[in-house]
Structures are given as structure tokens and as C-alpha cells.
Design a protein around this motif. Structure first.
Motif, short mmCIF file in Angstrom:
data_model
loop_
_atom_site.label_atom_id
_atom_site.label_comp_id
_atom_site.label_asym_id
_atom_site.label_seq_id
_atom_site.Cartn_x
_atom_site.Cartn_y
_atom_site.Cartn_z
N GLY A 189 0.81 -1.21 0.00
CA GLY A 189 0.00 0.00 0.00
C GLY A 189 0.85 1.26 0.00
N LEU A 190 1.93 1.26 0.80
CA LEU A 190 2.83 2.42 0.81
C LEU A 190 3.47 2.63 -0.55
N ARG A 191 3.89 1.53 -1.16
CA ARG A 191 4.52 1.62 -2.49
C ARG A 191 3.54 2.15 -3.53
N ASP A 192 2.35 1.58 -3.57
CA ASP A 192 1.38 1.97 -4.60
C ASP A 192 0.89 3.39 -4.39
N ARG A 193 0.79 3.82 -3.12
CA ARG A 193 0.39 5.21 -2.84
C ARG A 193 1.45 6.17 -3.40
N ALA A 194 2.73 5.84 -3.18
CA ALA A 194 3.81 6.68 -3.70
C ALA A 194 3.80 6.71 -5.22
N ILE A 195 3.52 5.57 -5.85
CA ILE A 195 3.49 5.51 -7.32
C ILE A 195 2.41 6.43 -7.87
N LEU A 196 1.20 6.35 -7.31
CA LEU A 196 0.09 7.15 -7.82
C LEU A 196 0.32 8.64 -7.61
N LEU A 197 0.74 9.01 -6.41
CA LEU A 197 0.92 10.43 -6.10
C LEU A 197 2.10 11.03 -6.86
N LEU A 198 3.20 10.28 -6.93
CA LEU A 198 4.36 10.78 -7.66
C LEU A 198 4.08 10.85 -9.15
#
Length: 348
Positions: A162-171
Motif C-alpha cells: 500500500g505504501l509503495r502503490d500510494r507513492a506511485i500514484l501520487l508521484l
């Protein structure tokens, strides 16, 4: 250097020593080096697409008793006509796909020592007719807007994935990045051989330096007004809990989800992530699920930033790395189309 003229679907030329030059250990190593550079002349996605184009063309020739080599403008004219109006049950190709296939064939011919003249009348007039009869406005993917991206990240958990995918979407949204650019980033410069860029986290934000579709460029992403949706904060959290100090920024997680592996994520993960979170967040719930999935892709992030950022257009153009303002406008699904009113300016 000679190029092999073998009828293969290899996406790079067969580079060898000239027949009159005697081989040696040093020259043989240089041949390998030259082949490596030739493979890197175009992106992996382009290489794969061009290889598929060549394979399709050679298969089409074989079934009709034609030879793909040397290039024949007449045969290629027949080929693109058949792509637009198939004589079997295969679907007709769009004009943009046919043009891409011509580019792939020209690239392969060039790497085999031939020249394909796309201006030859047997090709150009057939293509002009196809465009006149079959051309349609480009189908654009739906933009993921600011409210959408907030809803999408809210569906993600706070485990490692979840932390990884959140960073991918926001970045990806804040940077207006292509999916290939997101997954190509390394923690630092020259960390890996397959990386195409790196990150530098500063007090005010993060600077991404990468080799994109149009060459090397920098993208500055400032910190957001809320930690819940700040792309830099999300990136820092992912790097901290994944314990990533070197190598690819975005990686696969172990099966139990407790640690980050060394393997770099595929850009296909970004596309799947966007579609999954769009469904989970209920975006465009007025449409059937199949239609919703078809509306969104990796480009939805770039289109979302271009459509949401309320700043001068030239800043958006620079941020996205576009060569022209016209290209930037193609990404803007929502903008003031009549801000410049030439009718009134002309006195009417």
C-alpha cells in the motif's frame, strides 16, 4: 560494419566486422559494445513494437507468397491496404497503428541496409486514401483529476504494498510521469544498469532526473499541503519502511508483503494499479465496469495533472517535457477554451 540481411524479427541490426578486416580480441569486444549501443538506440517498448510489426509483415508476406526482402513499395502498399480493409476475419487497424507499422518496417529495413521510401506513390497514395476514408479523432483516455487521485489512494492500505502503490500514484500524478518513467527511477545516479533516472529528496520537494521519451530532463515535485496526499511524503515513507538505500525505487514485495525485493516493477503494474484503484474508488460508477476499465490507463495520470494544474500553460508544458504547447493541450481534458477570444479582438 556490415549488417546481416537475414529475414529475422530481431529488433536490432546484426553488426559484424567487415569481411576484409581480420578479427582480434579487441575488435570482437568492440563489436559486442557496438551491438549493445545499437540495442539501446530505441526504448525497449519501441523495440518490442517494431519487432511485432516486422513479424506481422513477414507472416503476411509468407501467406501470400511475397518476399519481405528487398523492400517493395508495391507489396507494402498492398499490405497497408489489407491492414485497413482485411480480407479475413482480423480486425481493421486504425490509421495511427498503420503509420506505426510503416515506421517499424522502415526501421527494420534500415537496420538491414535497405531504404524504404515512404513517399513512393505506391505507399503514399494508398496511405492518403486510408486516412481520408478511415481517419477518426484520437481516442483519449480519461484524466484522473485531483479529487479522483485522493479517492484512489484512500482505497490503499498501509502495508508495504500500500505504501509503495500510494507513492506511485501520487508521484506519477504530481510529476505528470509516464508509467515507464515511474518504474525506471533509481535511488541514486548510476545505481543500476537498467535504470534510466534517479531521485534527489530535498527539504522543499524531490527532483527527478531521468531519460524520458524526449531525452534527459528534470522534474521538480514540491511538497503538498497535506501529508495524506503529499507525493514526497509518500515516497519517503515507502523508501523508509522498504529500507531502500540503493537500486530501483519501486520494486516487487515478498509474497508475505513484509519486505521489498530487488526486482524492479514492470510498467504494467502502474497500468493495473490505476485501473484497480479507479474501480475501488467508484470513479465513473455511472458506467459498466468494462467501460470504466477501458477509459483509464497510465496516461490518465499525465492528463490529470495537465487538466488540474491551474497555472500558466507554459509551466505545464515544461513539466511534462512537451516540445509544443499544442501537445500539452491534447492532454488537457478540462481547460478554458475561449480564454483568448479572437472574435471580440477582431471587433465583432
Amino acid at each position: 560494419m556490415e549488417r546481416s540481411l537475414k529475414n529475422s524479427g530481431r529488433p536490432t541490426p546484426e553488426i559484424t566486422l567487415p569481411a576484409h578486416v581480420a578479427g582480434s580480441g579487441t575488435l570482437d569486444r568492440l563489436v559486442d559494445t557496438a551491438r549493445d549501443y545499437a540495442r539501446g538506440a530505441t526504448s525497449e517498448n519501441t523495440n518490442a513494437a517494431y519487432a511485432a510489426d516486422w513479424a506481422h509483415f513477414t507472416r503476411w508476406c509468407r501467406r501470400r507468397g511475397a518476399e519481405p526482402l528487398p523492400p517493395s513499395a508495391e507489396v507494402i502498399g498492398f499490405y497497408i491496404a489489407n491492414c485497413a480493409s482485411p480480407d479475413d476475419r482480423s480486425p481493421a487497424l486504425s490509421v495511427s497503428t498503420i503509420e506505426r507499422r510503416l515506421s517499424g518496417l522502415a526501421w527494420h529495413y534500415q537496420n538491414r541496409g535497405f531504404t524504404l521510401d515512404r513517399k513512393d506513390r505506391h505507399i503514399s497514395t494508398v496511405l492518403a486514401g486510408i486516412k481520408r476514408k478511415h481517419a477518426r479523432p484520437p481516442v483519449q483516455k480519461e484524466a484522473v483529476l485531483a479529487d479522483d487521485i485522493r479517492a484512489m489512494v484512500a482505497t490503499l492500505g498501509f502495508d508495504l504494498r500500500g505504501l509503495r502503490d500510494r507513492a506511485i500514484l501520487l508521484l506519477g500524478f504530481a510529476g505528470g510521469l509516464r508509467r515507464s518513467e515511474i518504474v525506471s527511477l533509481d535511488r541514486r545516479k548510476d545505481d543500476t544498469l537498467d535504470g534510466k533516472g534517479w531521485i534527489e529528496i530535498l527539504d522543499a520537494g524531490v527532483v527527478l532526473t531521468f531519460r524520458g521519451k524526449t531525452g534527459w530532463r528534470e522534474v521538480e515535485i514540491g511538497r503538498g499541503s497535506s501529508q495524506q496526499t503529499c507525493p514526497v511524503h509518500a515516497l519517503e515513507h515507502w523508501l523508509h519502511f522498504a529500507k531502500i538505500d540503493i537500486g530501483p525505487v519501486f520494486r516487487r514485495a515478498s509474497q508475505d508483503g513484509t519486505r521489498a525485493l530487488e526486482t524492479r516493477l514492470s510498467d504494467k503494474h502502474v497500468a493495473r494499479l490505476i485501473k484497480q484503484t479507479v474501480l475501488a474508488a467508484g470513479i465513473r460508477s455511472d458506467l459498466p465496469e468494462k467501460d470504466r476499465l477501458a477509459l483509464f490507463s497510465g496516461h490518465s495520470l499525465r492528463a490529470g495533472l495537465a487538466s488540474s494544474a491551474e497555472v500558466d500553460e507554459r509551466y505545464v508544458q515544461k513539466h511534462l517535457g512537451h516540445a509544443s504547447a499544442e501537445m500539452t493541450r491534447r492532454y488537457q481534458r478540462r481547460r478554458d477554451r475561449f480564454r483568448v477570444n479572437l472574435t471580440k479582438a477582431a471587433g465583432l
